[in-house]
Each structure stands twice: as structure tokens, then as C-alpha cells.
Design a protein around this motif. Structure first.
Motif, mmCIF file in Angstrom:
data_model
loop_
_atom_site.group_PDB
_atom_site.id
_atom_site.type_symbol
_atom_site.label_atom_id
_atom_site.label_comp_id
_atom_site.label_asym_id
_atom_site.label_seq_id
_atom_site.Cartn_x
_atom_site.Cartn_y
_atom_site.Cartn_z
ATOM 1 N N PRO A 87 20.785 50.615 97.646
ATOM 2 C CA PRO A 87 21.729 50.713 96.520
ATOM 3 C C PRO A 87 21.289 49.818 95.357
ATOM 4 O O PRO A 87 20.477 48.910 95.520
ATOM 5 N N LEU A 88 21.822 50.103 94.183
ATOM 6 C CA LEU A 88 21.522 49.316 92.989
ATOM 7 C C LEU A 88 22.686 48.396 92.655
ATOM 8 O O LEU A 88 23.843 48.802 92.736
ATOM 9 N N ARG A 89 22.358 47.174 92.261
ATOM 10 C CA ARG A 89 23.387 46.256 91.793
ATOM 11 C C ARG A 89 23.297 46.052 90.290
ATOM 12 O O ARG A 89 24.238 45.559 89.671
ATOM 13 N N ALA A 90 22.148 46.428 89.681
ATOM 14 C CA ALA A 90 21.984 46.192 88.246
ATOM 15 C C ALA A 90 20.876 47.073 87.692
ATOM 16 O O ALA A 90 19.967 47.502 88.413
ATOM 17 N N VAL A 91 20.977 47.319 86.390
ATOM 18 C CA VAL A 91 19.931 48.012 85.638
ATOM 19 C C VAL A 91 19.621 47.179 84.405
ATOM 20 O O VAL A 91 20.532 46.723 83.706
ATOM 21 N N PHE A 92 18.339 46.968 84.146
ATOM 22 C CA PHE A 92 17.893 46.341 82.908
ATOM 23 C C PHE A 92 17.150 47.397 82.099
ATOM 24 O O PHE A 92 16.225 48.037 82.618
ATOM 25 N N ALA A 93 17.542 47.578 80.853
ATOM 26 C CA ALA A 93 16.943 48.605 80.000
ATOM 27 C C ALA A 93 16.210 47.946 78.847
ATOM 28 O O ALA A 93 16.828 47.368 77.947
ATOM 29 N N SER A 94 14.898 48.013 78.889
ATOM 30 C CA SER A 94 14.058 47.507 77.801
ATOM 31 C C SER A 94 13.264 48.686 77.264
ATOM 32 O O SER A 94 12.112 48.909 77.622
ATOM 33 N N LEU A 95 13.919 49.463 76.409
ATOM 34 C CA LEU A 95 13.353 50.704 75.902
ATOM 35 C C LEU A 95 13.122 50.589 74.399
ATOM 36 O O LEU A 95 13.888 49.928 73.697
ATOM 37 N N GLY A 96 12.097 51.245 73.918
ATOM 38 C CA GLY A 96 11.854 51.230 72.478
ATOM 39 C C GLY A 96 10.394 51.496 72.164
ATOM 40 O O GLY A 96 9.511 51.327 73.008
ATOM 41 N N THR A 97 10.168 51.924 70.931
ATOM 42 C CA THR A 97 8.815 52.174 70.451
ATOM 43 C C THR A 97 8.362 51.002 69.586
ATOM 44 O O THR A 97 9.192 50.223 69.103
ATOM 45 N N PRO A 98 7.061 50.843 69.370
ATOM 46 C CA PRO A 98 6.577 49.747 68.531
ATOM 47 C C PRO A 98 7.146 49.817 67.109
ATOM 48 O O PRO A 98 7.380 50.903 66.581
ATOM 49 N N MET A 99 7.382 48.638 66.532
ATOM 50 C CA MET A 99 7.882 48.604 65.158
ATOM 51 C C MET A 99 6.791 49.057 64.185
ATOM 52 O O MET A 99 5.621 48.731 64.363
ATOM 53 N N GLN A 100 7.206 49.790 63.167
ATOM 54 C CA GLN A 100 6.295 50.241 62.118
ATOM 55 C C GLN A 100 6.712 49.591 60.807
ATOM 56 O O GLN A 100 7.886 49.585 60.447
ATOM 57 N N SER A 101 5.748 49.030 60.106
ATOM 58 C CA SER A 101 6.065 48.395 58.830
ATOM 59 C C SER A 101 6.249 49.445 57.749
ATOM 60 O O SER A 101 5.727 50.555 57.836
ATOM 61 N N GLY A 102 7.023 49.089 56.740
ATOM 62 C CA GLY A 102 7.276 50.004 55.628
ATOM 63 C C GLY A 102 8.721 49.944 55.167
ATOM 64 O O GLY A 102 9.626 49.744 55.985
ATOM 65 N N ARG A 103 8.927 50.102 53.876
ATOM 66 C CA ARG A 103 10.275 50.069 53.326
ATOM 67 C C ARG A 103 11.004 51.378 53.589
ATOM 68 O O ARG A 103 10.408 52.453 53.592
ATOM 69 N N LEU A 104 12.312 51.265 53.797
ATOM 70 C CA LEU A 104 13.131 52.464 53.950
ATOM 71 C C LEU A 104 13.009 53.374 52.740
ATOM 72 O O LEU A 104 12.936 54.600 52.862
#
Length: 270
Positions: A87-104
Motif C-alpha cells: 500500500p501507499l502512504r504518500a505521493v511526492f510529485a516533482s513534475l515539470g519541464t525545464p524553464m525557458q527564458s524569454g519575455r511573455l
């Protein structure tokens, strides 16, 4: 009951994004705290480095699953987890893509939509299918922990897309914190207010920047802390990043250098 059967019933912890730098730190912190870990990540050199570094850790199991990009992916992962005896007692979520530089203002609006689809929606898809799974764990309190960076609290000039997306993940954590309360699952986001010190940025890193293992230890501390029980957002603190009384015998940073393909003397490895 046999020792093997008893061990299989010991609650474990799932780490999503285990092949990333922060995920690597969370895996290390959980293992040194004595918790069985199921590390989920894409098959490749980084997962290979994770397996090699912790090869002597019987509590680590790797699941080469790929990316969670949709409800279908998360549903498939949850189905696999339900078939497992532990069974699971916990989930850690470290999700994401690399940051890209640039102005909105310099990029098309569709780029922000793509960033939200890549970094926000996978968190929602994972939570939709893993929170009910945690609710079935029969633990007094199950935990779901997300990890957020400093760009979510204040806009970073030149990294606007990451700031907007990070702020959205931060709000998602607050909403999930409220909605998961009735399931008996505590959802929290560890807010790291400084960049992570890595082998790639070591030359320019400030002394106060935490490394991945410190962030992992702080995140793992949420499993036992009661003072932050009512808080959906918990700030990172070096006080929570102290090692347990028993630590891994190996040097954690060596594996990060191997993953980055660099040596401590600054020369790139072949």
C-alpha cells in the motif's frame, strides 16, 4: 506471516518525476529515513544513474512509466499501482519541464498554453487518480506533496511563462488541499524560495541555495510534522533539512554529478 509478506505490506511512498534533480533528492531523503520507495520516471540515463547510485538500497524499486500527460496516463498508472501488494502512504510529485527564458510579451500566447499543458495539467491528472488511491490506504493520514519553486511567488523577469505556470500549480495545491480533506489525504506544496544548487549551476550558485537532498529532506519532514497540518503551502526551511540519525553511506552529490555529466573540477566528462 513470513518476513517477505510482512515487508510487502509495509506502506511505501511513490515519487513522480524521480529522474529529475528534485525527485532524485526526494528519493534519497526517503531511503535514508527508512521508507520503501517506488520511483517513477522516464527510462533513460537519469533513471539509470538513480538505480546505480542506490543499487545497495533494497527499499528502492524503479517503475519506468514515462510521462504523465493526461487523465489516461494517470489512470493507467493508478491501475498498475492497485495491482501491487504494497500500500501507499504518500505521493511526492516533482513534475515539470525545464524553464525557458524569454519575455511573455515577446512570445505568442500559444506558448503559455503549451507550458500550462506541460506543467500544470499533469499535476491535476495525477492527483485526480492518485488521491483516491491514497484514500484507500487505510493510513491515519495519507500525504500528497507537490514541490514548487521561487518563480511561483514572484514574477521572474525573463521567465514569465514559468512564473505564471508555477503560480497556477501553487493555486492548484491550495484547491486540492481543501477538496482532498474529506478523503483523509493531506495535500501540501513545499515552496522552495531559492533556486536549487546543482552541478550545472555550481559556479554561479549562492551559498544559501539548497541542494536537491536538502529539499528532499524538507519535503519528507512533512510526513511527520503536525504544526503545518492546516497549511496547504509550507515554506522550505533549512531547519527541516537536517539528516536523520542514520544516513546513506554513499556521497549523494556524486550521483548528481554523474547525471549532469560533469566532474567536480569543472571539466566535462566524456
Amino acid at each position: 506471516m513470513s518476513a517477505a509478506m510482512k515487508d510487502s505490506l509495509t506502506p511505501g511512498v511513490l515519487v513522480l518525476g524521480a529522474s529529475g534533480t528534485v525527485g532524485f533528492g526526494v528519493v534519497g531523503a526517503l531511503l535514508e529515513a527508512g521508507s520503501p520507495v517506488l520511483a517513477v520516471g522516464r527510462d533513460g540515463p537519469r533513471m539509470g544513474a538513480l538505480a546505480e547510485h542506490f543499487a545497495d538500497e533494497p527499499g528502492l524499486e524503479l517503475l519506468h512509466f514515462g510521462c504523465i500527460q493526461s487523465d489516461r496516463d494517470a489512470e493507467r498508472l493508478a491501475a498498475q499501482l492497485r495491482e501491487r501488494p504494497r500500500p501507499l502512504r504518500a505521493v511526492f510529485a516533482s513534475l515539470g519541464t525545464p524553464m525557458q527564458s524569454g519575455r511573455l510579451l515577446d512570445r505568442p500566447a500559444t506558448l503559455l498554453m503549451e507550458k500550462l499543458e506541460a506543467d500544470l495539467l499533469p499535476h491535476l491528472a495525477a492527483a485526480r487518480h492518485l488521491l483516491p488511491l491514497l484514500a484507500e490506504s487505510n493510513a491515519d493520514t495519507a500525504h500528497y506533496v507537490l514541490i514548487g519553486g521561487p518563480h511561483a511567488e514572484r514574477g521572474w523577469s525573463g521567465y514569465g511563462h514559468a512564473s505564471v505556470t508555477g503560480a497556477a500549480v501553487r493555486m492548484l495545491a491550495q484547491v486540492l488541499h481543501e477538496e482532498a480533506h474529506g478523503l483523509g489525504v493531506r495535500v501540501q506544496l513545499l515552496s522552495v524560495d531559492k533556486p536549487i544548487s546543482t552541478p550545472d549551476n555550481l559556479v554561479n550558485a549562492c551559498a544559501e541555495w539548497p541542494n536537491a537532498l536538502a529539499v528532499g529532506r524538507s519535503a519528507v519532514s512533512l510526513l511527520t510534522r503536525t504544526d503545518a497540518a492546516a497549511k496547504p503551502i509550507v515554506p522550505y526551511s533549512p531547519r527541516d533539512a537536517v539528516p536523520p540519525s542514520t544516513t546513506l553511506a554513499c556521497d549523494f552529490e556524486d550521483a548528481l554529478w554523474a547525471v549532469a555529466g560533469a566532474r567536480r573540477n569543472g571539466r566535462t566528462s566524456a
